[in-house]
Design an enzyme around this catalytic site. Structure first.
Site, PDB file in Angstrom:
ATOM      1  N   HIS A 122      38.633  32.572  42.457  1.00 53.71           N
ATOM      2  CA  HIS A 122      39.626  33.443  41.827  1.00 53.71           C
ATOM      3  C   HIS A 122      40.998  32.867  42.202  1.00 53.71           C
ATOM      4  O   HIS A 122      41.160  32.295  43.281  1.00 53.71           O
ATOM      5  CB  HIS A 122      39.442  34.844  42.426  1.00 53.71           C
ATOM      6  N   ASP A 202      36.348  34.866  50.720  1.00 48.48           N
ATOM      7  CA  ASP A 202      36.828  35.878  49.791  1.00 48.48           C
ATOM      8  C   ASP A 202      35.630  36.783  49.492  1.00 48.48           C
ATOM      9  O   ASP A 202      34.706  36.396  48.772  1.00 48.48           O
ATOM     10  CB  ASP A 202      37.335  35.177  48.528  1.00 48.48           C
ATOM     11  N   GLN A 205      34.131  40.514  45.894  1.00 47.19           N
ATOM     12  CA  GLN A 205      33.031  40.954  45.027  1.00 47.19           C
ATOM     13  C   GLN A 205      31.758  41.257  45.803  1.00 47.19           C
ATOM     14  O   GLN A 205      30.751  41.638  45.203  1.00 47.19           O
ATOM     15  CB  GLN A 205      32.731  39.880  43.964  1.00 47.19           C
ATOM     16  N   LYS A 228      37.558  47.874  45.164  1.00 44.78           N
ATOM     17  CA  LYS A 228      36.327  47.379  44.529  1.00 44.78           C
ATOM     18  C   LYS A 228      35.082  47.930  45.212  1.00 44.78           C
ATOM     19  O   LYS A 228      33.960  47.568  44.863  1.00 44.78           O
ATOM     20  CB  LYS A 228      36.302  45.850  44.556  1.00 44.78           C
ATOM     21  N   CYS A 368      41.125  35.559  35.993  1.00 45.83           N
ATOM     22  CA  CYS A 368      41.828  34.848  37.081  1.00 45.83           C
ATOM     23  C   CYS A 368      41.018  33.651  37.573  1.00 45.83           C
ATOM     24  O   CYS A 368      40.919  33.383  38.775  1.00 45.83           O
ATOM     25  CB  CYS A 368      42.165  35.788  38.243  1.00 45.83           C
TER      26      CYS A 368
HETATM   27  N1  PLP Z   1      38.841  37.470  44.686  1.00 47.27           N
HETATM   28  C1  PLP Z   1      37.926  37.840  43.791  1.00 47.27           C
HETATM   29  C2  PLP Z   1      36.606  37.129  43.754  1.00 47.27           C
HETATM   30  C3  PLP Z   1      38.203  38.884  42.901  1.00 47.27           C
HETATM   31  O1  PLP Z   1      37.285  39.238  42.004  1.00 47.27           O
HETATM   32  C4  PLP Z   1      39.452  39.529  42.982  1.00 47.27           C
HETATM   33  C5  PLP Z   1      39.805  40.596  42.037  1.00 47.27           C
HETATM   34  O2  PLP Z   1      39.330  40.667  40.927  1.00 47.27           O
HETATM   35  C6  PLP Z   1      40.359  39.120  43.954  1.00 47.27           C
HETATM   36  C7  PLP Z   1      40.026  38.077  44.791  1.00 47.27           C
HETATM   37  C8  PLP Z   1      41.696  39.757  44.098  1.00 47.27           C
HETATM   38  O3  PLP Z   1      41.571  41.078  44.529  1.00 47.27           O
HETATM   39  P1  PLP Z   1      42.858  42.027  44.604  1.00 47.27           P
HETATM   40  O4  PLP Z   1      43.503  41.946  43.256  1.00 47.27           O
HETATM   41  O5  PLP Z   1      42.302  43.372  44.900  1.00 47.27           O
HETATM   42  O6  PLP Z   1      43.735  41.494  45.682  1.00 47.27           O
END
Ligand code: PLP
Length: 412
Positions: A122, A202, A205, A228, A368
C-alpha cells in the site's frame, strides 16, 4: 453463516436500506463497521469521564488516564506484546509507519544501505520508505510480485537474492489489500533477522481478521489502524520492540513527552510517552480497547475461518462470470477475506456506482497500490472485502448485481 447467529444485531449501521435495497456492506478492506459496544464506549467516555490525561489530579482526569492506559494494556494483550510500553497510540497505520521511517530511518540509514519493501505495498508502506531512502542516500529496492498475472505470491527466490547484509530494514505487508495474499510474516522476519535487518510489518489488513502475536512473528515494528478492526477512526497502534524504542529519538516533540525543559534544551521520557506528544486521542483509544474485547469474545480463529470461507465462496461464484479477471491467489489457495476483480471494457468506478444502486458497497480504483496495478497491466480493480458480519447470501446479492451490470454493458 455468519458463524455467530446474532452478530449482525450488534452493528446498528447494517440495518438500513440504501437506494431502496438492504445494505450489503462489502467495503471492509477500507473500513469496518462498529459494534454497539464500541459506540457505547465512546459515548460513555464523553458523557462521564472526558478529561485530559496524565497531568490532572482530579477524579475525571484520573478516570480518563486509567481508561487510556488500560486501553494500552488491552492492545498489548491483543497482539501479545511483552510490555504495554511497546504500544504507541497513533492516528493509524500510515502515521505509525511514518514514525518508524522518520525516527528509525533518520537515525540508522546512510548511503550504501538498502531499504527493502515488496511490490504489493500500500502507498502507506511504500512512500515513507522511498522518502527515508532519499533523505539518507540509501537505495530503495522491492521484492517483485510473481508474474504479471500476480497469482498472489512474492518472488521468494528474489527475496533470497535481495536480503543481503546491506539491507537495513525490510518493510512488508502482512496481507495485501488488493491481492488478498497472506504473506509468511514470521518467515520473512526470520530471514531478515539473519542478515541483521529490522522488520516493519504493515498489519492494517490482518490484525482484526485473525490471531496476531508479535512475539511469535518476531517483528521489530508493526503498525495497524483501529478503524479496520471494529474500532473508531483516528486511532491506531505502532508496536515497537522496547529495546529499539528506547534508543529512538522522537519524531514529534511538545508537551507530555518530556522529562525536563529549559529555554535551550529538553530531555525525553521513555517509550511510549516519548512518541505521544500533545493531548492523545483518549476516547478512541478506549473504544479501540472495546473493539479488542469484542473481537476476542467472538474468537479470532473463528473470524479468520469465517473470512476465508466467504472469500472462497465469492471466488467460486464470481469466477463463472463471463470475462472476469480475478487477481490474487486462485480458487482453493489461501487468501484473506477479499476478492479483487476486473471486467474487460468496464471501468471499476462504473461497477461500484451500479452496485450501489443495488445497495452493495464495494471499492473501485487502484486501492493505493499504483505500482502493483501497473505491474498487473490494470488501472483499477473492483474489490469486495468481507468481515465477520457478512453472509453468503450477501455474496449472492453481489453476484446478481454483477450480472445486471454485465448485461447493461452488453458483455453478458
Ligand atoms: N496498509 C494497508 C495494507 C491498507 O490496506 C491501508 C488502508 O487501506 C493502510 C495501510 C493505511 O491505513 P490508514 O489509512 O488507516 O492509515
Amino acid at each position: 453463516m455468519p458463524t455467530w447467529p446474532n452478530v449482525r444485531a450488534d452493528f446498528p449501521v447494517l440495518h438500513q436500506q440504501v437506494n431502496g435495497k438492504p445494505l450489503v456492506y462489502l467495503d471492509n478492506g477500507a473500513t469496518s463497521q462498529k459494534p454497539r459496544s464500541v459506540i457505547d464506549a465512546l459515548v460513555h467516555y464523553y458523557e462521564r469521564d472526558n478529561s485530559n490525561v496524565h497531568r490532572g489530579l482530579h477524579t475525571l482526569s484520573m478516570r480518563a488516564t486509567d481508561g487510556y492506559e488500560g486501553a494500552r494494556t488491552r492492545v498489548a494483550r491483543f497482539i501479545n506484546a511483552a510490555d504495554p510500553a511497546e504500544i504507541i497510540f497513533t492516528r493509524g497505520t500510515t502515521e505509525g509507519i511514518n514514525v518508524v521511517a522518520r525516527s528509525w530511518g533518520h537515525a540508522h540509514l546512510k548511503p550504501g544501505d538498502i531499504v527493502l519493501a515488496t511490490g504489493m505495498e500500500h502507498h502507506s508502506n511504500l512512500v515513507p520508505w522511498q522518502q527515508a531512502a532519499r533523505a539518507s542516500g540509501a537505495t530503495f529496492k522491492f521484492v517483485p510480485v510473481l508474474g504479471a498475472d500476480a497469482e498472489g505470491g512474492l518472488d521468494l527466490a528474489a527475496l533470497d537474492q535481495l536480503l543481503t547484509p546491506q539491507v537495513k530494514v525490510f518493510a512488508f505487508t502482512h496481507i495485501s489489500n488488493t491481492l488478498g495474499t497472506i504473506n509468511p510474516a514470521a518467515e520473512f522476519c526470520r530471514r531478515a533477522r539473519a542478515v541483521g535487518a529490522v522488520t516493519v510489518i504493515d498489519a492494517a489488513q490482518s490484525v482484526g481478521h485473525g490471531p496476531l502475536d508479535v512475539q511469535a512473528l518476531g517483528c521489530d515494528f508493526l503498525a495497524f489502524s483501529g478503524h479496520k478492526m471494529c474500532g473508531p477512526t483516528g486511532i491506531g497502534v505502532l508496536y515497537g520492540r522496547r529495546a529499539l524504542l528506547d534508543k529512538l529519538a522522537p519524531d514529534e516533540t511538545g508537551g507530555g513527552m518530556v522529562v525536563s525543559v529549559t529555554y535551550e534544551a529538553a530531555t525525553w521520557k521513555p517509550a511510549p510517552e516519548r512518541f505521544e506528544a500533545g493531548t492523545p486521542n483518549v476516547a478512541d483509544a478506549i473504544a479501540l480497547g472495546a473493539a479488542c474485547d469484542y473481537l476476542d469474545a467472538l474468537g479470532r480463529d473463528q473470524i479468520a475461518a469465517h473470512d476465508a470461507l466467504l472469500a472462497q465462496y465469492a471466488m467460486e461464484q464470481l469466477s463463472v462470470l463471463p470475462g472476469i479477471r480475478i487477481i490474487g491467489p486462485r480458487v482453493g489457495a489461501p487468501r484473506s477475506g477479499l476478492v479483487s476483480f476486473a471486467f474487460e471494457g468496464v471501468h471499476a468506478h462504473d461497477i461500484v456506482t451500479f452496485a450501489d444502486e443495488d445497495g452493495v458497497a464495494l471499492r473501485g480504483g487502484h486501492h493505493c497500490n499504483q505500482p502493483l496495478m501497473r505491474h498487473l497491466g490494470l488501472t483499477s480493480t473492483t474489490r469486495a472485502s468481507f468481515y465477520l458480519y457478512n453472509t453468503e447470501q450477501e455474496i449472492d446479492v453481489l453476484v446478481a448485481s454483477m450480472r445486471r451490470i454485465l448485461k447493461f454493458f452488453g458483455t453478458a
